[in-house]
Design a protein around this motif. Structure first.
Motif, PDB file in Angstrom:
ATOM      1  N   GLU A  25      -8.036   0.135  15.093  1.00 11.57           N
ATOM      2  CA  GLU A  25      -7.967  -0.297  13.699  1.00 11.57           C
ATOM      3  C   GLU A  25      -8.358   0.842  12.765  1.00 11.57           C
ATOM      4  O   GLU A  25      -7.721   1.061  11.719  1.00 11.57           O
ATOM      5  CB  GLU A  25      -8.880  -1.504  13.481  1.00 11.57           C
ATOM      6  N   GLY A  26      -9.409   1.591  13.131  1.00 17.14           N
ATOM      7  CA  GLY A  26      -9.822   2.738  12.331  1.00 17.14           C
ATOM      8  C   GLY A  26      -8.744   3.808  12.266  1.00 17.14           C
ATOM      9  O   GLY A  26      -8.532   4.430  11.214  1.00 17.14           O
ATOM     10  N   ILE A  27      -8.053   4.041  13.378  1.00 14.84           N
ATOM     11  CA  ILE A  27      -6.961   5.025  13.385  1.00 14.84           C
ATOM     12  C   ILE A  27      -5.858   4.587  12.424  1.00 14.84           C
ATOM     13  O   ILE A  27      -5.294   5.408  11.675  1.00 14.84           O
ATOM     14  CB  ILE A  27      -6.404   5.193  14.809  1.00 14.84           C
ATOM     15  N   HIS A  28      -5.542   3.309  12.414  1.00 14.86           N
ATOM     16  CA  HIS A  28      -4.481   2.821  11.537  1.00 14.86           C
ATOM     17  C   HIS A  28      -4.876   2.960  10.060  1.00 14.86           C
ATOM     18  O   HIS A  28      -4.034   3.334   9.222  1.00 14.86           O
ATOM     19  CB  HIS A  28      -4.137   1.371  11.870  1.00 14.86           C
ATOM     20  N   TYR A  29      -6.139   2.680   9.726  1.00 16.02           N
ATOM     21  CA  TYR A  29      -6.572   2.874   8.348  1.00 16.02           C
ATOM     22  C   TYR A  29      -6.474   4.348   7.944  1.00 16.02           C
ATOM     23  O   TYR A  29      -6.047   4.676   6.829  1.00 16.02           O
ATOM     24  CB  TYR A  29      -8.012   2.379   8.168  1.00 16.02           C
ATOM     25  N   ASP A  30      -6.853   5.258   8.854  1.00 20.68           N
ATOM     26  CA  ASP A  30      -6.751   6.694   8.558  1.00 20.68           C
ATOM     27  C   ASP A  30      -5.296   7.114   8.345  1.00 20.68           C
ATOM     28  O   ASP A  30      -4.995   7.923   7.458  1.00 20.68           O
ATOM     29  CB  ASP A  30      -7.374   7.515   9.689  1.00 20.68           C
ATOM     30  N   LEU A  31      -4.396   6.564   9.158  1.00 16.14           N
ATOM     31  CA  LEU A  31      -2.979   6.887   9.005  1.00 16.14           C
ATOM     32  C   LEU A  31      -2.449   6.419   7.653  1.00 16.14           C
ATOM     33  O   LEU A  31      -1.727   7.156   6.964  1.00 16.14           O
ATOM     34  CB  LEU A  31      -2.169   6.245  10.134  1.00 16.14           C
ATOM     35  N   VAL A  32      -2.795   5.202   7.278  1.00 12.56           N
ATOM     36  CA  VAL A  32      -2.324   4.667   5.997  1.00 12.56           C
ATOM     37  C   VAL A  32      -2.879   5.492   4.844  1.00 12.56           C
ATOM     38  O   VAL A  32      -2.164   5.827   3.889  1.00 12.56           O
ATOM     39  CB  VAL A  32      -2.721   3.190   5.855  1.00 12.56           C
ATOM     40  N   GLN A  33      -4.164   5.845   4.928  1.00 12.81           N
ATOM     41  CA  GLN A  33      -4.759   6.640   3.862  1.00 12.81           C
ATOM     42  C   GLN A  33      -4.069   7.994   3.731  1.00 12.81           C
ATOM     43  O   GLN A  33      -3.750   8.440   2.624  1.00 12.81           O
ATOM     44  CB  GLN A  33      -6.250   6.844   4.134  1.00 12.81           C
ATOM     45  N   GLY A  34      -3.807   8.659   4.850  1.00 14.83           N
ATOM     46  CA  GLY A  34      -3.128   9.948   4.809  1.00 14.83           C
ATOM     47  C   GLY A  34      -1.711   9.837   4.287  1.00 14.83           C
ATOM     48  O   GLY A  34      -1.260  10.665   3.479  1.00 14.83           O
ATOM     49  N   LEU A  35      -0.997   8.818   4.728  1.00 11.24           N
ATOM     50  CA  LEU A  35       0.380   8.625   4.285  1.00 11.24           C
ATOM     51  C   LEU A  35       0.448   8.378   2.784  1.00 11.24           C
ATOM     52  O   LEU A  35       1.288   8.958   2.076  1.00 11.24           O
ATOM     53  CB  LEU A  35       1.004   7.451   5.040  1.00 11.24           C
ATOM     54  N   MET A  36      -0.441   7.535   2.274  1.00 10.01           N
ATOM     55  CA  MET A  36      -0.416   7.235   0.850  1.00 10.01           C
ATOM     56  C   MET A  36      -0.833   8.446   0.028  1.00 10.01           C
ATOM     57  O   MET A  36      -0.327   8.661  -1.082  1.00 10.01           O
ATOM     58  CB  MET A  36      -1.311   6.023   0.558  1.00 10.01           C
ATOM     59  N   TRP A  37      -1.723   9.277   0.549  1.00  8.14           N
ATOM     60  CA  TRP A  37      -2.106  10.486  -0.164  1.00  8.14           C
ATOM     61  C   TRP A  37      -0.899  11.405  -0.331  1.00  8.14           C
ATOM     62  O   TRP A  37      -0.655  11.932  -1.419  1.00  8.14           O
ATOM     63  CB  TRP A  37      -3.221  11.211   0.586  1.00  8.14           C
ATOM     64  N   VAL A  38      -0.131  11.581   0.752  1.00 10.01           N
ATOM     65  CA  VAL A  38       1.042  12.458   0.688  1.00 10.01           C
ATOM     66  C   VAL A  38       2.071  11.914  -0.298  1.00 10.01           C
ATOM     67  O   VAL A  38       2.563  12.634  -1.182  1.00 10.01           O
ATOM     68  CB  VAL A  38       1.676  12.615   2.088  1.00 10.01           C
ATOM     69  N   PHE A  39       2.385  10.627  -0.176  1.00 11.22           N
ATOM     70  CA  PHE A  39       3.446  10.067  -1.018  1.00 11.22           C
ATOM     71  C   PHE A  39       3.025  10.017  -2.479  1.00 11.22           C
ATOM     72  O   PHE A  39       3.822  10.346  -3.375  1.00 11.22           O
ATOM     73  CB  PHE A  39       3.835   8.678  -0.529  1.00 11.22           C
ATOM     74  N   PHE A  40       1.780   9.617  -2.760  1.00 14.64           N
ATOM     75  CA  PHE A  40       1.349   9.540  -4.144  1.00 14.64           C
ATOM     76  C   PHE A  40       1.241  10.931  -4.775  1.00 14.64           C
ATOM     77  O   PHE A  40       1.510  11.096  -5.967  1.00 14.64           O
ATOM     78  CB  PHE A  40       0.012   8.808  -4.246  1.00 14.64           C
ATOM     79  N   ARG A  41       0.844  11.913  -3.984  1.00 14.80           N
ATOM     80  CA  ARG A  41       0.769  13.273  -4.520  1.00 14.80           C
ATOM     81  C   ARG A  41       2.146  13.733  -4.978  1.00 14.80           C
ATOM     82  O   ARG A  41       2.296  14.298  -6.073  1.00 14.80           O
ATOM     83  CB  ARG A  41       0.223  14.213  -3.446  1.00 14.80           C
ATOM     84  N   GLU A  42       3.175  13.492  -4.169  1.00 18.44           N
ATOM     85  CA  GLU A  42       4.520  13.892  -4.534  1.00 18.44           C
ATOM     86  C   GLU A  42       5.086  13.018  -5.655  1.00 18.44           C
ATOM     87  O   GLU A  42       5.780  13.508  -6.544  1.00 18.44           O
ATOM     88  CB  GLU A  42       5.440  13.835  -3.317  1.00 18.44           C
ATOM     89  N   ALA A  43       4.800  11.715  -5.616  1.00 17.88           N
ATOM     90  CA  ALA A  43       5.313  10.829  -6.664  1.00 17.88           C
ATOM     91  C   ALA A  43       4.739  11.212  -8.024  1.00 17.88           C
ATOM     92  O   ALA A  43       5.457  11.217  -9.033  1.00 17.88           O
ATOM     93  CB  ALA A  43       4.981   9.383  -6.329  1.00 17.88           C
ATOM     94  N   ARG A  44       3.457  11.539  -8.068  1.00 17.15           N
ATOM     95  CA  ARG A  44       2.858  11.958  -9.334  1.00 17.15           C
ATOM     96  C   ARG A  44       3.484  13.254  -9.834  1.00 17.15           C
ATOM     97  O   ARG A  44       3.721  13.430 -11.032  1.00 17.15           O
ATOM     98  CB  ARG A  44       1.346  12.129  -9.171  1.00 17.15           C
ATOM     99  N   ARG A  45       3.738  14.182  -8.899  1.00 19.15           N
ATOM    100  CA  ARG A  45       4.311  15.463  -9.300  1.00 19.15           C
ATOM    101  C   ARG A  45       5.760  15.316  -9.759  1.00 19.15           C
ATOM    102  O   ARG A  45       6.138  15.824 -10.815  1.00 19.15           O
ATOM    103  CB  ARG A  45       4.231  16.447  -8.131  1.00 19.15           C
TER     104      ARG A  45
END
Length: 339
Positions: free
Chosen positions: A85-105
């Motif tokens: 479960e912890g691995i899945h939360y880390d994956l989601v957090q990393g994925l959203m960081w990448v996508f939101f960083r690009e979406a904002r830019r």
């Protein structure tokens, strides 16, 4: 049958589609570049093409990783353990960081927060009740909770989002609940929400949108009509006075309060993209070049009244406060200094 379609048809189709898009990327790039001068906005077609490819690439990569985790967990036998479960939360957090960083830019967005943050009382679980309006506000909220405030969200969301293969797989492995706004047979909605809100620990955040759907003028009228049909004429008059939010549906929120007696409540308002109600609105605004402001209020548990009727009054009062804040902080009203 639906499970088979989502996992065994849609998920592989996303991976195949992503590979095809990358193989033919030069052709798409030339077409988007040729169309961009013909469309309003600055390189609108190129921006959308890049976001589409980025999203599909993130989704396809995530699906492959999720398959590997399923195999590593003993073909799913240990997939719901705290370790995975912890691995899945880390994956989601990393994925959203990448996508939101690009979406904002790419879309020229900025996100600002105001008010008391949900890490103001560390070590306390929180119930997050958020206004629901504009494209992507739920993803923005989850991103803020995970990236800025290190919370592990438990989300209540519509079952239609389960048709996204990645969302379907991930949210069946971490605490979450797909619901229908008007469930028919089977377990009732409030008991499902109460089950999900039970057992929150100090870094958990239970997330719910009490309005039950994205704000539109039509839904606002329907919510007022529904209150009148139920004989709740005083609440209907209060809902008519709120022009920026829907009347909250208190049942699920109260069920979560009862199931999490130690949790504080965080209320969230936001503005910036809430005027975008249709796909045509979003298309017209691209690239957006907007500031999204999120306002947070944290209410200690001791300040929340007891009793169902008192809690309904309390929730409506807060929604009136959120409506007033939105009215005072519309994007066109934000001065350069305030931004």
């Amino acid at each position: 049958m639906i499970w088979f379609l989502r996992r065994c048809v849609l998920a592989p189709a996303v991976v195949v589609l992503t590979v095809l898009l990358w193989v033919t990327f030069p052709l798409w790039l030339i077409a988007a570049a040729a169309l961009s001068p013909l469309l309003p906005g600055r390189w609108r077609a190129l921006r959308l093409l890049w976001l589409l490819i980025l999203y599909l690439s993130c989704e396809a990569l995530m699906l492959m990783v999720l398959l590997g985790l399923w195999l590593a967990s003993g073909f799913g036998r240990r997939i719901r353990t705290p370790y995975f479960e912890g691995i899945h939360y880390d994956l989601v957090q990393g994925l959203m960081w990448v996508f939101f960083r690009e979406a904002r830019r790419v879309l020229r967005l900025r996100i600002e927060t105001d008010g008391l943050a949900p890490d103001a009382h560390p070590g306390v679980p929180i119930l997050v009740a958020c206004r629901h309006a504009g494209p992507g506000d739920s993803f923005t909220l989850i991103h803020a909770l995970m990236h800025w405030y290190s919370r592990e969200p438990r989300v209540v969301l519509k079952d239609t989002l389960g048709w996204d293969p990645m969302i379907d797989v991930v949210l069946h492995r971490i605490p979450a609940r797909f619901i229908t706004p008007n469930p028919g047979q089977g377990e009732d909605l409030e008991s499902q929400i109460a089950e999900l809100a039970s057992g929150l620990d100090e870094n958990d955040a239970f997330v719910i949108f009490p309005e039950g759907g994205n704000f539109t003028p039509h839904r606002r009228e329907r919510a007022i009509e529904r209150l009148n049909q139920l004989g709740m004429h005083r609440m209907a008059r209060r809902a008519e006075a709120m022009t920026n939010v829907l009347a909250p549906r208190p049942g699920g929120f109260i069920a979560a309060l009862d199931a999490a007696p130690d949790a504080d409540v965080v209320l969230v308002a936001h503005t910036g993209l809430d005027h975008l109600l249709t796909v045509a609105d979003v298309w017209r605004e691209l690239p957006m070049d907007k500031v999204i402001v999120m306002r947070w209020w944290q209410v200690p548990r001791a300040e929340i009244p007891e009793g169902r009727e008192a809690r309904i009054e309390w929730l409506f009062g807060w929604w009136e406060r959120i409506d007033a804040w939105v009215e005072q902080n519309r994007p066109e009203d934000l001065s350069p200094g305030r931004r």
